[in-house]
Design a protein around this motif. Structure first.
Motif, PDB file in Angstrom:
ATOM      1  N   GLU A 200      82.046  39.658  43.971  1.00 40.04           N
ATOM      2  CA  GLU A 200      80.422  40.683  44.020  1.00 40.04           C
ATOM      3  C   GLU A 200      80.381  40.211  42.158  1.00 40.04           C
ATOM      4  O   GLU A 200      80.766  40.853  41.339  1.00 40.04           O
ATOM      5  CB  GLU A 200      81.319  41.798  43.840  1.00 40.04           C
ATOM      6  CG  GLU A 200      81.874  42.489  45.580  1.00 40.04           C
ATOM      7  CD  GLU A 200      81.675  44.128  45.474  1.00 40.04           C
ATOM      8  OE1 GLU A 200      80.992  44.450  44.719  1.00 40.04           O
ATOM      9  OE2 GLU A 200      82.642  44.106  46.521  1.00 40.04           O
ATOM     10  N   GLY A 201      78.702  39.493  42.446  1.00 38.66           N
ATOM     11  CA  GLY A 201      78.536  39.242  41.402  1.00 38.66           C
ATOM     12  C   GLY A 201      77.845  40.611  40.021  1.00 38.66           C
ATOM     13  O   GLY A 201      77.867  41.275  41.471  1.00 38.66           O
ATOM     14  N   PRO A 202      77.286  40.089  39.323  1.00 37.40           N
ATOM     15  CA  PRO A 202      77.525  42.085  38.191  1.00 37.40           C
ATOM     16  C   PRO A 202      76.162  42.012  38.727  1.00 37.40           C
ATOM     17  O   PRO A 202      75.306  41.418  39.354  1.00 37.40           O
ATOM     18  CB  PRO A 202      77.206  41.142  36.853  1.00 37.40           C
ATOM     19  CG  PRO A 202      76.955  39.594  37.032  1.00 37.40           C
ATOM     20  CD  PRO A 202      77.946  39.159  38.873  1.00 37.40           C
ATOM     21  N   GLU A 203      76.199  43.657  38.974  1.00 37.00           N
ATOM     22  CA  GLU A 203      74.444  44.484  39.589  1.00 37.00           C
ATOM     23  C   GLU A 203      73.534  44.629  38.211  1.00 37.00           C
ATOM     24  O   GLU A 203      73.146  45.456  38.543  1.00 37.00           O
ATOM     25  CB  GLU A 203      75.221  45.157  40.822  1.00 37.00           C
ATOM     26  CG  GLU A 203      76.289  44.331  42.124  1.00 37.00           C
ATOM     27  CD  GLU A 203      76.744  45.578  42.829  1.00 37.00           C
ATOM     28  OE1 GLU A 203      76.651  47.331  42.521  1.00 37.00           O
ATOM     29  OE2 GLU A 203      77.065  45.933  43.702  1.00 37.00           O
ATOM     30  N   ASN A 204      74.587  44.917  37.509  1.00 40.23           N
ATOM     31  CA  ASN A 204      73.654  45.894  36.259  1.00 40.23           C
ATOM     32  C   ASN A 204      73.912  45.665  35.214  1.00 40.23           C
ATOM     33  O   ASN A 204      74.314  44.221  35.040  1.00 40.23           O
ATOM     34  CB  ASN A 204      74.213  47.139  36.467  1.00 40.23           C
ATOM     35  CG  ASN A 204      75.555  47.579  35.741  1.00 40.23           C
ATOM     36  OD1 ASN A 204      75.765  46.994  35.126  1.00 40.23           O
ATOM     37  ND2 ASN A 204      75.575  48.224  36.416  1.00 40.23           N
ATOM     38  N   HIS A 205      72.910  45.236  34.001  1.00 37.79           N
ATOM     39  CA  HIS A 205      72.609  44.504  33.340  1.00 37.79           C
ATOM     40  C   HIS A 205      74.452  44.695  32.359  1.00 37.79           C
ATOM     41  O   HIS A 205      74.465  44.121  31.433  1.00 37.79           O
ATOM     42  CB  HIS A 205      72.444  45.644  31.606  1.00 37.79           C
ATOM     43  CG  HIS A 205      70.499  45.329  32.767  1.00 37.79           C
ATOM     44  ND1 HIS A 205      69.675  43.897  32.593  1.00 37.79           N
ATOM     45  CD2 HIS A 205      69.507  46.353  33.141  1.00 37.79           C
ATOM     46  CE1 HIS A 205      68.616  44.147  33.388  1.00 37.79           C
ATOM     47  NE2 HIS A 205      68.237  45.427  33.207  1.00 37.79           N
ATOM     48  N   MET A 206      75.150  46.225  32.115  1.00 40.54           N
ATOM     49  CA  MET A 206      75.918  46.374  31.548  1.00 40.54           C
ATOM     50  C   MET A 206      77.291  44.907  32.073  1.00 40.54           C
ATOM     51  O   MET A 206      77.882  44.178  30.795  1.00 40.54           O
ATOM     52  CB  MET A 206      76.491  48.013  31.917  1.00 40.54           C
ATOM     53  CG  MET A 206      77.522  47.668  30.314  1.00 40.54           C
ATOM     54  SD  MET A 206      78.084  49.649  30.254  1.00 40.54           S
ATOM     55  CE  MET A 206      78.916  49.940  31.893  1.00 40.54           C
ATOM     56  N   GLU A 207      76.859  45.125  33.633  1.00 39.14           N
ATOM     57  CA  GLU A 207      77.837  44.218  33.899  1.00 39.14           C
ATOM     58  C   GLU A 207      77.663  42.922  33.807  1.00 39.14           C
ATOM     59  O   GLU A 207      78.343  41.879  33.612  1.00 39.14           O
ATOM     60  CB  GLU A 207      77.535  44.773  35.640  1.00 39.14           C
ATOM     61  CG  GLU A 207      78.680  45.560  36.181  1.00 39.14           C
ATOM     62  CD  GLU A 207      78.961  45.568  37.382  1.00 39.14           C
ATOM     63  OE1 GLU A 207      78.246  44.664  38.244  1.00 39.14           O
ATOM     64  OE2 GLU A 207      79.392  46.849  38.104  1.00 39.14           O
ATOM     65  N   LYS A 208      75.976  42.486  33.912  1.00 38.64           N
ATOM     66  CA  LYS A 208      76.051  40.959  33.238  1.00 38.64           C
ATOM     67  C   LYS A 208      76.390  40.952  31.963  1.00 38.64           C
ATOM     68  O   LYS A 208      77.116  39.384  31.865  1.00 38.64           O
ATOM     69  CB  LYS A 208      74.436  40.773  33.381  1.00 38.64           C
ATOM     70  CG  LYS A 208      73.615  41.465  35.014  1.00 38.64           C
ATOM     71  CD  LYS A 208      71.924  40.448  34.980  1.00 38.64           C
ATOM     72  CE  LYS A 208      72.239  41.323  36.878  1.00 38.64           C
ATOM     73  NZ  LYS A 208      70.187  41.516  37.210  1.00 38.64           N
ATOM     74  N   ASP A 209      75.991  41.309  30.952  1.00 32.90           N
ATOM     75  CA  ASP A 209      76.611  41.669  29.716  1.00 32.90           C
ATOM     76  C   ASP A 209      77.606  41.006  29.593  1.00 32.90           C
ATOM     77  O   ASP A 209      78.605  40.365  29.075  1.00 32.90           O
ATOM     78  CB  ASP A 209      75.905  41.943  29.174  1.00 32.90           C
ATOM     79  CG  ASP A 209      73.991  42.498  28.835  1.00 32.90           C
ATOM     80  OD1 ASP A 209      73.755  41.547  28.890  1.00 32.90           O
ATOM     81  OD2 ASP A 209      74.018  44.099  28.000  1.00 32.90           O
TER      82      ASP A 209
END
Length: 87
Positions: free
Chosen positions: A65-74
């Protein structure tokens, strides 16, 4: 009120008793015999299954599951950069 700070680095008595209780519970459970029959296939799997690092689990999670929010994307960007720098 019990605080974490205590003179000379001593633990407050309440915290000491809580740690003692948890150790006692752990020791008690280590002596309990499992009531279930051992399954050789499950036992073999548990003994031979690979143990993944935190980074490997992170990668598998983001691949699933790809990153969903800014914290996960970072986190994903940082991990990806770290892995690319190792190669």
């Amino acid at each position: 009120m019990v605080t974490n700070e205590h003179p000379v680095g001593l633990l407050p008595l309440q915290k000491f008793w809580e740690i003692s209780r948890q150790i006692h519970e752990f020791m008690t459970w280590t002596q309990v015999e499992c009531p279930f029959e051992k399954d050789k296939k499950i036992q073999s799997y548990l003994l031979t299954a690979p143990i993944y690092s935190e980074e490997a689990l992170f990668i598998a999670s983001f691949e699933s599951e790809g990153p969903e929010n800014h914290m996960e994307k970072d986190s994903w960007k940082t991990l990806r950069t770290t892995l690319l720098n190792r190669a």
